[in-house]
Every structure is written in structure tokens, then in C-alpha cells.
Design a protein around this motif. Sequence first.
Motif, PDB file in Angstrom:
ATOM      1  N   ILE A 159       0.733  -1.357   0.258  1.00  0.00           N
ATOM      2  CA  ILE A 159      -0.198   0.162  -0.050  1.00  0.00           C
ATOM      3  C   ILE A 159       0.919   1.088  -0.138  1.00  0.00           C
ATOM      4  O   ILE A 159       0.856   2.037  -0.594  1.00  0.00           O
ATOM      5  N   LEU A 179       2.002   1.465  -3.313  1.00  0.00           N
ATOM      6  CA  LEU A 179       1.453   2.063  -5.184  1.00  0.00           C
ATOM      7  C   LEU A 179       1.396   3.585  -4.426  1.00  0.00           C
ATOM      8  O   LEU A 179       0.159   4.147  -4.950  1.00  0.00           O
ATOM      9  N   ALA A 180       1.084   3.693  -3.007  1.00  0.00           N
ATOM     10  CA  ALA A 180       0.820   5.568  -2.601  1.00  0.00           C
ATOM     11  C   ALA A 180       1.921   6.127  -3.328  1.00  0.00           C
ATOM     12  O   ALA A 180       1.804   7.527  -3.298  1.00  0.00           O
ATOM     13  N   THR A 237      -4.357   5.721  -1.677  1.00  0.00           N
ATOM     14  CA  THR A 237      -3.842   4.705  -2.744  1.00  0.00           C
ATOM     15  C   THR A 237      -4.924   5.187  -3.800  1.00  0.00           C
ATOM     16  O   THR A 237      -4.590   5.168  -4.863  1.00  0.00           O
ATOM     17  N   TYR A 267      -4.329  -3.438  -5.300  1.00  0.00           N
ATOM     18  CA  TYR A 267      -2.659  -3.724  -4.753  1.00  0.00           C
ATOM     19  C   TYR A 267      -1.418  -3.789  -5.302  1.00  0.00           C
ATOM     20  O   TYR A 267      -0.092  -3.618  -5.311  1.00  0.00           O
TER      21      TYR A 267
END
Length: 422
Positions: free
Chosen positions: A323, A326-327, A351, A396
Motif C-alpha cells: 500500500i 502504491l501510494a 492509494t 495493490y
Amino acid sequence: MSRSPVWHPFTQHALEPAMKRIVRTEGAYLIGEEGAHILDAISSWWVITHGHRHPAIMEAIRSAAETYDQVIFAEYTHAPAEELAKGLIEIAPVGLKHVFYSDSGSTAVEVALKMALGYFNNIGAPRSRICVMEHSYHGDTIGTMSAGERGVFNAAYEPLLFAVDRLPFPEPGREQETLDAFDSICASGRVAALIAEPLVLGAGGMKIYPAVVLAELKRIAERHGTLLIADEVMTGWGRTGSLFACEQAGIAPDILCTSKGLTGGALPLAATLCTAEIFDAHLSVDRRRTFFHSSSYTANPIACAAAVANLAVWNSEPVGERIEALAAKQRRHLQRFGADPRFRNVRQAGTIVALDLSVSAGGYLADVGPRLKRFFRERRLLIRPLGNVIYLMPPYCVTDADLDRAYDAIDEAASAFAAGRL
């Protein structure tokens, strides 16, 4: 080819092309019958977290199907439901002690609203009002439409909806107006609960507000004896960066609704968590104080087994690291549009990213919405703008190369619109 008898959700069949048939799902992709791999950039309406068909969740479903189908939950229980409830209480904000199962985000919210009203009725201090936030969306059942924004989604059903008290959305620089309005509304002593999507209003346009506002709303609610219902149906399971969005405000709601990512997106299931005080208000030898709510498929064992497997994935795999990664990827990609005059209000929460295409008339029914959707579909991207609001909420497992495709397409779409080609 004959026309399908299927009536699809949120679809104007007089305008939409024939539906593409999906034959398989895998990772971040939907795979069509002609072999096309379509990037699922919105997690199939925000439900897929780890990726389509996560092996551990699929195996749990197969295993449970060897033992269970549906078990009436009004008179019996079963291991998957018991194990899941214990697991949810362990990871939920402190103070939530009981779990009521249902089937979808809408039903989870309906349960929450009934819990709140039932609580005050059963303690002998009935309250009749629900407070909501402007632009919110909580579902498509009668209660959830009543609690959501009034407009195109529910105009035809207005005679069925009940009145609620509305707070202005905490726009940047005007947050105090929201807090003052809530304080004033609560002063009537009639407000049973405030229901809010923590940090991000989803279908209302991916509107983001700071955690400090949520924390202050909780403080005001406590001062007036009003319950706080956190609708974490969309924001839960890591979407905003933390497991539940409430964590970022440092608060524990009185009632929390979860669905979508509860099973990793594999099967429909929902849960409404509440405090011991709310449960105890319904606990009585007087049968009239029973919580009168159910559905035929409450706590389906196979769905519960999928959710138990999802909890195991969170405990055994580096989901938090995925996470965060991805963010960070989203933040990096989004920078290209930060000062781009073709867009307004470029924003991110964990995200989730969103940006508004600059148009003369925006909103959900903006003419550009269907054209944008068609543009992305032609490029094998599942991106469904909310009118002129383009957003990405991928699973994700999405790769940087996947995101390159999505952001390049957004860039291309904006250029096509500016040149009058879209």
C-alpha cells in the motif's frame, strides 16, 4: 445477436454499447472473450484489494464449499463467522466489540442506522434524526439514499426518503463552518447519529477532507451524546493508506460499516461493528428490544471463509508495504498534472487519486463523462469517471507499467478534449 435480458447497474442501455463479456480475471486485469487484457484501474468498483483471484482466498472458498452452503444464522452459528468476528474485533478501532453480518455496503449502513435509532429507543431516550455530510453517498436502499446526497441518483424516489440534517462539506479554509453546523444541529438533542465517509467521499466526487475534521466531529458528537457511524465500505482495507481511515484521525467510531474489501473482493459480504453499549441496549428478556434485522444469506459461511482468508493475507503478507509503495507510485505519477491547467483539484488519499478535468459544466452528468469512459475503454482501461472527475483506485498488485498506461491515457484524453476531439 439477440439483445441480452440483463439490466445492468448504473447503465443507460439506450446509450451504452453492448456489454463486453469477461471470461477470466487475474491480478490487476479483466480478460475478455477475445483475449483482451483490461487493466482494472478502479478495482471493479473498489472491491478488489490484493488483486483478482488471490490464491489463498480462492483456496479458502474451494475448501469451504466442500463443507458448507448456507446456514440459517438466526438459530445457528458456524466456525467461519465466529473466527471472522474475532479477527475483525482484533483489527478494528478500539471499543468495537460486536459484529453484525449482512450482504453489501448498503445493508451494512442500513443496519448501522437501525442500530443507532434502536439504541436510543431502548435506553428510553429516543432520538429521531440522522445527520449526514453534503455530497455523501452511502448506498441505494431507501435508508442509504435518505442518508446520501439528494440529486440524480434518487430524485425519482424522493417520496420514499426520510428527512435528515445536512452538514456542508468541509471545503479547504471553511472547515469550521462544518464543525459549527454540526455543533448547532446536535444542540437540539434529537440527533441519534452522524454518518460519515471518513476522509474521502467516494461516489460524491472523490472529495477529500483532513483527518483533523473527522476527529473534531467525533469530539462534538461525544459532547452531545450523539453516535458516530463510520461508513468505511470504500475507505477501509487500506485504500486511504491505513487499514481503516478512522485510524488517521485517532478516533474510534461507535459503529463501523465494512464491505467491499472485506473478502478481498472475492465474494459479497458486509459487517457492521458496534460498541458493547449499543449491543447491551438490545440485550433484554423483553423480546420487543430484539434487533429486528436479517437477510436470508446473513453470514454466508463461504463468504465468511473468504474473509477469514483475507485477514490471513493481511497478517502473513506485506500488504502494508504494498500500500505504501502504491501510494508513492501514485504520488509520483500524479505530479505531472499538479500544475496542469487542463485539470483542477489534483488530489490523493493513500492509494486513491482523483483530478477534475476542466470543463464548463461539471458534475456527475457532465457530457464529457461517457466520452471519457469510452476513450479509456478503447485503450483497454477500466476507468469510470464520475462526470468530469477522473479517479484511479487500483488493486495493490498493480505495477508501475500498468500505472504508466493509465496516466498516459489520462494525459491523452485531456489533450483530445482540449483539441475538441473528445
